[in-house]
Design a protein around this motif. Structure first.
Motif, PDB file in Angstrom:
ATOM      1  N   LEU A  90       0.847  -1.187   0.000  1.00 19.96           N
ATOM      2  CA  LEU A  90       0.000   0.000   0.000  1.00 19.96           C
ATOM      3  C   LEU A  90       0.883   1.237   0.000  1.00 19.96           C
ATOM      4  O   LEU A  90       1.692   1.430   0.910  1.00 19.96           O
ATOM      5  CB  LEU A  90      -0.919  -0.003   1.225  1.00 19.96           C
ATOM      6  CG  LEU A  90      -1.867  -1.202   1.339  1.00 19.96           C
ATOM      7  CD1 LEU A  90      -2.712  -1.074   2.609  1.00 19.96           C
ATOM      8  CD2 LEU A  90      -2.757  -1.320   0.112  1.00 19.96           C
TER       9      LEU A  90
ATOM     10  N   ALA B  60      -5.251  -4.736  -1.350  1.00 13.89           N
ATOM     11  CA  ALA B  60      -5.359  -5.367  -0.030  1.00 13.89           C
ATOM     12  C   ALA B  60      -6.151  -6.660  -0.103  1.00 13.89           C
ATOM     13  O   ALA B  60      -5.816  -7.656   0.549  1.00 13.89           O
ATOM     14  CB  ALA B  60      -6.002  -4.402   0.958  1.00 13.89           C
TER      15      ALA B  60
ATOM     16  N   ASN C 230       2.489  -2.025   4.666  1.00 12.97           N
ATOM     17  CA  ASN C 230       2.080  -0.632   4.805  1.00 12.97           C
ATOM     18  C   ASN C 230       3.263   0.274   4.502  1.00 12.97           C
ATOM     19  O   ASN C 230       4.143   0.460   5.331  1.00 12.97           O
ATOM     20  CB  ASN C 230       1.562  -0.335   6.207  1.00 12.97           C
ATOM     21  CG  ASN C 230       1.264   1.151   6.379  1.00 12.97           C
ATOM     22  OD1 ASN C 230       0.772   1.802   5.460  1.00 12.97           O
ATOM     23  ND2 ASN C 230       1.589   1.694   7.547  1.00 12.97           N
TER      24      ASN C 230
ATOM     25  N   SER D 159      -1.673   6.417   7.661  1.00 13.95           N
ATOM     26  CA  SER D 159      -1.701   4.957   7.705  1.00 13.95           C
ATOM     27  C   SER D 159      -2.866   4.412   8.522  1.00 13.95           C
ATOM     28  O   SER D 159      -3.570   3.487   8.088  1.00 13.95           O
ATOM     29  CB  SER D 159      -0.385   4.418   8.281  1.00 13.95           C
ATOM     30  OG  SER D 159       0.697   4.655   7.424  1.00 13.95           O
TER      31      SER D 159
ATOM     32  N   LEU E 132      -5.722   2.127   6.691  1.00 15.29           N
ATOM     33  CA  LEU E 132      -5.768   0.693   6.966  1.00 15.29           C
ATOM     34  C   LEU E 132      -7.005   0.306   7.770  1.00 15.29           C
ATOM     35  O   LEU E 132      -7.559  -0.781   7.574  1.00 15.29           O
ATOM     36  CB  LEU E 132      -4.493   0.236   7.680  1.00 15.29           C
ATOM     37  CG  LEU E 132      -3.380  -0.239   6.722  1.00 15.29           C
ATOM     38  CD1 LEU E 132      -2.830   0.928   5.912  1.00 15.29           C
ATOM     39  CD2 LEU E 132      -2.268  -0.932   7.480  1.00 15.29           C
TER      40      LEU E 132
ATOM     41  N   VAL F 189       0.287  -8.046   8.265  1.00 14.52           N
ATOM     42  CA  VAL F 189       0.476  -6.654   7.839  1.00 14.52           C
ATOM     43  C   VAL F 189       1.867  -6.223   8.286  1.00 14.52           C
ATOM     44  O   VAL F 189       2.129  -6.094   9.486  1.00 14.52           O
ATOM     45  CB  VAL F 189      -0.592  -5.728   8.435  1.00 14.52           C
ATOM     46  CG1 VAL F 189      -0.307  -4.276   8.062  1.00 14.52           C
ATOM     47  CG2 VAL F 189      -1.987  -6.133   7.950  1.00 14.52           C
TER      48      VAL F 189
ATOM     49  N   ASP G 155       4.342  -3.415   8.727  1.00 13.95           N
ATOM     50  CA  ASP G 155       4.322  -1.957   8.829  1.00 13.95           C
ATOM     51  C   ASP G 155       5.746  -1.430   8.789  1.00 13.95           C
ATOM     52  O   ASP G 155       6.549  -1.706   9.681  1.00 13.95           O
ATOM     53  CB  ASP G 155       3.641  -1.550  10.139  1.00 13.95           C
ATOM     54  CG  ASP G 155       3.681  -0.054  10.378  1.00 13.95           C
ATOM     55  OD1 ASP G 155       3.602   0.705   9.391  1.00 13.95           O
ATOM     56  OD2 ASP G 155       3.793   0.351  11.560  1.00 13.95           O
TER      57      ASP G 155
ATOM     58  N   LEU H 214      -2.020   0.299  14.798  1.00 15.20           N
ATOM     59  CA  LEU H 214      -2.558  -0.507  13.707  1.00 15.20           C
ATOM     60  C   LEU H 214      -3.101  -1.835  14.221  1.00 15.20           C
ATOM     61  O   LEU H 214      -4.177  -2.281  13.803  1.00 15.20           O
ATOM     62  CB  LEU H 214      -1.485  -0.751  12.650  1.00 15.20           C
ATOM     63  CG  LEU H 214      -1.095   0.450  11.794  1.00 15.20           C
ATOM     64  CD1 LEU H 214       0.089   0.099  10.895  1.00 15.20           C
ATOM     65  CD2 LEU H 214      -2.275   0.928  10.943  1.00 15.20           C
TER      66      LEU H 214
END
Length: 211
Positions: A10, A54, A62, A69, A73, A85, A87, A114
């Motif tokens: 992303l 996604a 991410n 973010s 998300l 995920v 990050d 997150l």
């Protein structure tokens, strides 16, 4: 993690481009989620809308700006359900030049936030202490850098270790700090970046633990 695993990234900035190119060179299937897919130009990597990326991916990275973010998300929670995920972002309050003067989540971390808004996902923090040019080329420094893992799920960390190997990070360079709450340490490193750039000049650098 099998070779058929689809990696979704992303973001469409420098970090996303470096990781997409590195993972594609390692033979991974990569799809990028970008607001403007038509502007994407990394060979062999297609760009689609973030929600589509996604949903299509098995593992999602991410690489968005830290200040957006959490909102982005959180809006993809259904597509990210059950997924790892990774990050790599830093969420900061910048000065006029763009260097961090404060963390956006003081006392915590973006990764922990997150995980809070994505309880059905498995968040792992890594790579945020390396300059973008080193994320997929750690061997280009004369001093070997380290990379840190923070996350609550051991299996998710193993998945991320596999991606790090693809990007050129040897196992000895990977330091597992513990649960997602430990991400506050690596994320705090960004507060030194402005001072380091002023002291060293605009040279690529990364965090390394002498041991």
């Amino acid at each position: 993690m099998g070779w058929s695993t689809v990696i979704g990234i992303l973001g469409a900035g420098g970090v996303a481009r470096a990781l997409a190119a590195g993972l594609r060179a390692a033979g991974r299937e990569v799809v990028v989620g970008a607001r403007s897919p038509a502007g994407w130009d990394v060979p062999g990597v297609r760009a689609v809308a973030p929600r589509e990326a996604a949903g299509a991916a098995d593992v999602v990275v991410n690489a968005l700006p830290g200040d957006v973010s959490l909102d982005v998300l959180a809006g993809l929670s259904r597509e990210l359900q059950g997924k790892v995920v990774l990050d790599v972002a830093n969420a900061v309050v910048p000065d006029p030049v763009g260097f961090a003067v404060a963390l956006r989540y003081p006392g915590g971390s973006l990764a922990a936030e997150l995980q809070r808004v994505l309880p059905g996902s498995r968040v792992v923090k890594a790579l945020n202490t390396a300059h973008v040019s080193l994320m997929a080329a750690p061997g280009s420094l004369p001093v070997p850098p380290d990379v840190f893992l923070s996350g609550d799920d051991p299996a998710a960390k193993d998945v991320v270790r596999g991606l790090l190997r693809d990007l050129g990070w040897p196992d000895r360079a990977v330091v597992d700090l513990g649960g997602v709450e430990t991400a506050r340490g690596p994320e705090s490193f960004v507060l030194m970046v402005g001072d380091l750039v002023r002291a060293l000049g605009p040279v690529p650098f990364a965090f390394s633990v002498a041991r």
